[in-house]
Design a protein around this motif. Structure first.
Motif, PDB file in Angstrom:
ATOM      1  N   ALA A 146       0.845  -1.198   0.000  1.00 42.18           N
ATOM      2  CA  ALA A 146       0.000   0.000   0.000  1.00 42.18           C
ATOM      3  C   ALA A 146       0.875   1.240   0.000  1.00 42.18           C
ATOM      4  O   ALA A 146       1.835   1.317   0.770  1.00 42.18           O
ATOM      5  N   GLN A 147       0.552   2.187  -0.839  1.00 42.59           N
ATOM      6  CA  GLN A 147       1.285   3.446  -0.844  1.00 42.59           C
ATOM      7  C   GLN A 147       0.913   4.274   0.387  1.00 42.59           C
ATOM      8  O   GLN A 147       1.772   4.806   1.072  1.00 42.59           O
ATOM      9  N   ARG A 148      -0.389   4.379   0.632  1.00 47.30           N
ATOM     10  CA  ARG A 148      -0.911   5.069   1.803  1.00 47.30           C
ATOM     11  C   ARG A 148      -2.176   4.358   2.238  1.00 47.30           C
ATOM     12  O   ARG A 148      -2.866   3.801   1.387  1.00 47.30           O
ATOM     13  N   PRO A 149      -2.591   4.375   3.472  1.00 45.02           N
ATOM     14  CA  PRO A 149      -1.860   4.948   4.599  1.00 45.02           C
ATOM     15  C   PRO A 149      -0.720   4.029   5.034  1.00 45.02           C
ATOM     16  O   PRO A 149      -0.657   2.868   4.611  1.00 45.02           O
ATOM     17  N   LYS A 150       0.139   4.527   5.870  1.00 42.94           N
ATOM     18  CA  LYS A 150       1.227   3.713   6.407  1.00 42.94           C
ATOM     19  C   LYS A 150       0.630   2.613   7.282  1.00 42.94           C
ATOM     20  O   LYS A 150      -0.197   2.876   8.149  1.00 42.94           O
ATOM     21  N   MET A 151       1.025   1.387   7.038  1.00 43.86           N
ATOM     22  CA  MET A 151       0.481   0.232   7.748  1.00 43.86           C
ATOM     23  C   MET A 151       1.285  -0.139   8.989  1.00 43.86           C
ATOM     24  O   MET A 151       0.745  -0.711   9.929  1.00 43.86           O
ATOM     25  N   ASN A 152       2.592   0.168   8.992  1.00 43.61           N
ATOM     26  CA  ASN A 152       3.450  -0.275  10.092  1.00 43.61           C
ATOM     27  C   ASN A 152       2.925   0.037  11.483  1.00 43.61           C
ATOM     28  O   ASN A 152       2.999  -0.817  12.368  1.00 43.61           O
ATOM     29  N   PRO A 153       2.381   1.228  11.735  1.00 38.55           N
ATOM     30  CA  PRO A 153       1.901   1.504  13.096  1.00 38.55           C
ATOM     31  C   PRO A 153       0.750   0.597  13.541  1.00 38.55           C
ATOM     32  O   PRO A 153       0.509   0.446  14.735  1.00 38.55           O
ATOM     33  N   HIS A 154       0.052  -0.024  12.591  1.00 38.10           N
ATOM     34  CA  HIS A 154      -1.124  -0.838  12.896  1.00 38.10           C
ATOM     35  C   HIS A 154      -0.826  -2.336  12.988  1.00 38.10           C
ATOM     36  O   HIS A 154      -1.703  -3.122  13.345  1.00 38.10           O
ATOM     37  N   ILE A 155       0.383  -2.727  12.642  1.00 33.56           N
ATOM     38  CA  ILE A 155       0.704  -4.154  12.571  1.00 33.56           C
ATOM     39  C   ILE A 155       0.506  -4.892  13.896  1.00 33.56           C
ATOM     40  O   ILE A 155      -0.109  -5.959  13.909  1.00 33.56           O
ATOM     41  N   PRO A 156       0.975  -4.386  15.044  1.00 34.52           N
ATOM     42  CA  PRO A 156       0.731  -5.127  16.293  1.00 34.52           C
ATOM     43  C   PRO A 156      -0.763  -5.362  16.575  1.00 34.52           C
ATOM     44  O   PRO A 156      -1.144  -6.456  17.009  1.00 34.52           O
ATOM     45  N   ALA A 157      -1.613  -4.380  16.282  1.00 30.87           N
ATOM     46  CA  ALA A 157      -3.054  -4.550  16.495  1.00 30.87           C
ATOM     47  C   ALA A 157      -3.630  -5.592  15.540  1.00 30.87           C
ATOM     48  O   ALA A 157      -4.496  -6.392  15.921  1.00 30.87           O
ATOM     49  N   MET A 158      -3.145  -5.606  14.294  1.00 31.59           N
ATOM     50  CA  MET A 158      -3.588  -6.617  13.324  1.00 31.59           C
ATOM     51  C   MET A 158      -3.196  -8.011  13.799  1.00 31.59           C
ATOM     52  O   MET A 158      -3.999  -8.949  13.741  1.00 31.59           O
ATOM     53  N   GLN A 159      -1.949  -8.148  14.241  1.00 26.38           N
ATOM     54  CA  GLN A 159      -1.475  -9.455  14.705  1.00 26.38           C
ATOM     55  C   GLN A 159      -2.323  -9.942  15.872  1.00 26.38           C
ATOM     56  O   GLN A 159      -2.732 -11.109  15.906  1.00 26.38           O
ATOM     57  N   ARG A 197      -0.114   4.397  -7.535  1.00 25.44           N
ATOM     58  CA  ARG A 197      -1.056   5.454  -7.911  1.00 25.44           C
ATOM     59  C   ARG A 197      -2.210   5.549  -6.919  1.00 25.44           C
ATOM     60  O   ARG A 197      -3.138   6.319  -7.109  1.00 25.44           O
ATOM     61  N   GLU A 198      -2.190   4.726  -5.879  1.00 26.70           N
ATOM     62  CA  GLU A 198      -3.215   4.667  -4.828  1.00 26.70           C
ATOM     63  C   GLU A 198      -4.589   4.322  -5.383  1.00 26.70           C
ATOM     64  O   GLU A 198      -5.613   4.810  -4.924  1.00 26.70           O
ATOM     65  N   GLU A 199      -4.593   3.418  -6.360  1.00 28.87           N
ATOM     66  CA  GLU A 199      -5.842   2.916  -6.927  1.00 28.87           C
ATOM     67  C   GLU A 199      -6.322   1.676  -6.185  1.00 28.87           C
ATOM     68  O   GLU A 199      -7.493   1.307  -6.291  1.00 28.87           O
TER      69      GLU A 199
END
Length: 157
Positions: A101-114, A143-145
């Motif tokens: 994904a170009q945006r949004p940044k996913m890294n901050p959400h990874i612990p919650a996803m796990q 291109r954030e499509e």
């Protein structure tokens, strides 16, 4: 016996939809278009798990032509996928997945996803590896499509 499976999914980004990823809602100006909640990460993971058990894919078990699956929370699909492989005597060992994904940044959400997916599956969050990358502004992702996800799952009998 151990088996490995690979999964891939992609959904288009559109206005007016919530963005669900790894079972959690992420604040963003757009969401993913799909018959269910369009959680590409969970969909790729389910395809990997089903593939490892030689049980086809989520489109076979949860068709996008069914009113029963319309708007479905993908956490339900994940839980039912784990139940499906259990009918053949399998259990999940671990998952390794990548979100593109170009945006949004996913890294901050990874612990919650796990944690969310571990709770649904009934496993330790350490058994669910999630990584995120951009495509350096190339292709439909850049291109954030849309957003895509890849996953590999190991199961054992």
């Amino acid at each position: 016996m151990i088996r490995v499976g690979m999964g891939y999914d992609v959904h288009q980004l559109v206005s007016g939809r919530d963005l669900w990823m790894g079972g959690i809602k992420i604040e963003h100006t757009m969401g993913l278009l799909g018959h269910s909640d369009a959680d590409v990460l969970i969909h790729a993971i389910c395809d990997a798990i089903l593939g490892a058990a030689n049980m086809r894919d989520i489109g076979f078990h949860f068709p996008d032509t069914s009113s029963e699956t319309e708007g479905m929370d993908s956490k339900i699909i994940l839980r039912k996928t784990i139940e499906l492989i259990a009918t053949k005597g399998y259990r999940l060992v671990n998952i390794d997945a990548t979100i593109c994904a170009q945006r949004p940044k996913m890294n901050p959400h990874i612990p919650a996803m796990q944690q969310c997916m571990a709770d649904v599956i009934g496993t330790d969050p350490d058994n669910i590896s999630i990584k995120a990358t951009t495509t350096e502004r190339l292709g439909f992702t850049g291109r954030e499509e849309g957003i895509s996800a890849y996953a590999v799952a190991l199961i054992e009998k």
